[in-house]
Design an enzyme around this catalytic site. Structure first.
Site, PDB file in Angstrom:
ATOM      1  N   PRO A  89      12.211  27.698  25.465  1.00 34.25           N
ATOM      2  CG  PRO A  89      12.492  27.109  23.175  1.00 34.25           C
ATOM      3  CD  PRO A  89      11.116  27.435  24.293  1.00 34.25           C
ATOM      4  CD  GLU A 116       8.252  27.521  15.266  1.00 33.00           C
ATOM      5  OE1 GLU A 116       9.167  28.550  15.693  1.00 33.00           O
ATOM      6  OE2 GLU A 116       8.694  26.593  15.145  1.00 33.00           O
ATOM      7  NE  ARG A 154      19.603  13.179  41.522  1.00 33.10           N
ATOM      8  CZ  ARG A 154      20.534  12.025  41.756  1.00 33.10           C
ATOM      9  NH1 ARG A 154      19.842  10.714  41.138  1.00 33.10           N
ATOM     10  NH2 ARG A 154      21.603  12.106  42.213  1.00 33.10           N
ATOM     11  CG  ASP A 169      26.730  18.567  51.498  1.00 31.68           C
ATOM     12  OD1 ASP A 169      26.941  18.129  52.596  1.00 31.68           O
ATOM     13  OD2 ASP A 169      25.804  19.266  51.358  1.00 31.68           O
TER      14      ASP A 169
HETATM   15  C1  9D3 Z   1      13.730  29.006  15.539  1.00 27.11           C
HETATM   16  C2  9D3 Z   1      13.152  29.556  16.909  1.00 27.11           C
HETATM   17  N1  9D3 Z   1      12.970  28.431  17.957  1.00 27.11           N
HETATM   18  C3  9D3 Z   1      13.226  29.055  19.437  1.00 27.11           C
HETATM   19  C4  9D3 Z   1      14.599  28.967  19.789  1.00 27.11           C
HETATM   20  C5  9D3 Z   1      11.518  27.837  17.809  1.00 27.11           C
HETATM   21  C6  9D3 Z   1      11.545  26.820  18.836  1.00 27.11           C
HETATM   22  C7  9D3 Z   1      12.236  25.720  19.150  1.00 27.11           C
HETATM   23  C8  9D3 Z   1      11.755  24.802  19.996  1.00 27.11           C
HETATM   24  C9  9D3 Z   1      10.076  26.683  19.523  1.00 27.11           C
HETATM   25  C10 9D3 Z   1       9.859  25.871  20.344  1.00 27.11           C
HETATM   26  C11 9D3 Z   1      10.554  24.884  20.797  1.00 27.11           C
HETATM   27  C12 9D3 Z   1      10.128  23.780  21.443  1.00 27.11           C
HETATM   28  N2  9D3 Z   1      11.150  23.662  22.601  1.00 27.11           N
HETATM   29  C13 9D3 Z   1      10.708  24.007  23.810  1.00 27.11           C
HETATM   30  O1  9D3 Z   1       9.656  24.012  24.236  1.00 27.11           O
HETATM   31  C14 9D3 Z   1      11.611  23.869  25.225  1.00 27.11           C
HETATM   32  C15 9D3 Z   1      13.293  23.725  25.194  1.00 27.11           C
HETATM   33  C16 9D3 Z   1      13.946  23.619  23.936  1.00 27.11           C
HETATM   34  O2  9D3 Z   1      13.851  23.410  22.899  1.00 27.11           O
HETATM   35  N3  9D3 Z   1      15.139  23.589  24.472  1.00 27.11           N
HETATM   36  C17 9D3 Z   1      15.929  23.474  25.877  1.00 27.11           C
HETATM   37  N4  9D3 Z   1      14.809  23.869  26.806  1.00 27.11           N
HETATM   38  C18 9D3 Z   1      13.365  23.995  26.439  1.00 27.11           C
HETATM   39  S1  9D3 Z   1      12.197  24.048  27.394  1.00 27.11           S
HETATM   40  C19 9D3 Z   1      11.190  24.147  26.246  1.00 27.11           C
END
Ligand code: 9D3
Length: 242
Positions: A89, A116, A154, A169
């Site tokens: 994230p 986490e 793709r 395109d």
């Molecule tokens: C409360 C804090 N959170 C961070 C924003 C904790 C948290 C949320 C979700 C920690 C890990 C996750 C797991 N998500 C992913 O590993 C992840 C993800 C996502 O949740 N949303 C968009 N893209 C991605 S890429 C990896």
């Protein structure tokens, strides 16, 4: 192209590409997809891939050692060095430009986090880029990895057939697509726009362009503000303002 994935839920990723456009690319040998189980690189009786966070707090953190061992094994399993991407994230937003860049690498290694988060030393030691697929909370990096594989797959030449370059395109002009209609001409009392049945190709083109412009302005101000608009575009918008 070859894509490797490192995950604690390898079947989730494997099963997603048994069908569809990317599944066919794998069958046809245009794309090689290899999904590795992170647990296979974890040591000890319980083969733990996560542990409690230093500093305290809720949830678990992915241990660095199994990921590093996995990355090393995956590296040695093929000749070229992969572009190593961590799904998190905290990453930069994955967009069509990133998909294009990734598709030009001969090898891609996608590392999926869970829990986490991932021990920060992983990023420091063996990650080229961190990417997120958007501002919503998922349970891990597997679904984001699938989105990356689909978007990148793709773009591999031959995967979509002849339409591929044309389809790309039309995305690069940065506007949303126009509405689409097919038979029947009237459905549940709603008629397809007459212009689409008129046979007037120029009128159809102008109608579609105006719809695309209006929708983008309405729904995606961010894209609209970045779009390079022609004189004709400005004229089409002019006539739609009121
Ligand atoms: C409360 C804090 N959170 C961070 C924003 C904790 C948290 C949320 C979700 C920690 C890990 C996750 C797991 N998500 C992913 O590993 C992840 C993800 C996502 O949740 N949303 C968009 N893209 C991605 S890429 C990896």
């Amino acid at each position: 192209m070859r894509i490797d994935v490192l995950s604690v839920l390898p079947r989730m990723v494997e099963d997603a590409f048994r069908e569809g456009v990317v599944g066919r690319a794998i069958e046809g040998g245009l794309l090689e997809l290899k999904v590795w189980n992170l647990r296979d690189f974890a040591e000890g009786k319980y083969q733990q891939t996560d542990d409690a966070p230093f500093g305290g707090g809720a949830g678990m953190v992915m241990k660095p050692e199994p990921i590093l061992k996995g990355v090393r094994a995956i590296r040695e399993d093929a000749d070229a060095e992969p572009l190593k991407v961590l799904l998190t994230p905290q990453g930069r937003l994955f967009d069509q430009a990133a998909a294009g860049r990734f598709s030009r690498a001969s090898r891609l290694l996608l590392i999926c986090g869970r829990y986490e988060g991932v021990d920060e030393r992983v990023s420091e030691l063996c990650v080229d880029e961190e990417v997120s697929i958007g501002d919503y909370v998922l349970s891990g990096g597997e679904i984001p990895a699938m989105a990356v594989i689909d978007a990148v797959g793709r773009l591999i030449p031959g995967v979509l057939g002849n339409d591929a370059s044309a389809a790309q395109d039309s995305f690069t002009d940065g506007l949303l697509d126009h509405p689409h209609y097919t038979r029947p001409a009237e459905f549940e009392g709603i008629r397809a726009p007459d212009v689409l049945l008129s046979g007037d190709h120029e009128a159809v083109r102008l109608w579609r362009r105006r719809q695309a412009l209006e929708r983008t302005r309405e729904r995606r101000k961010d894209l609209f503000d970045r779009a390079e608009l022609s004189e004709e575009d400005l004229r089409l918008l002019e006539s739609s303002r009121d």
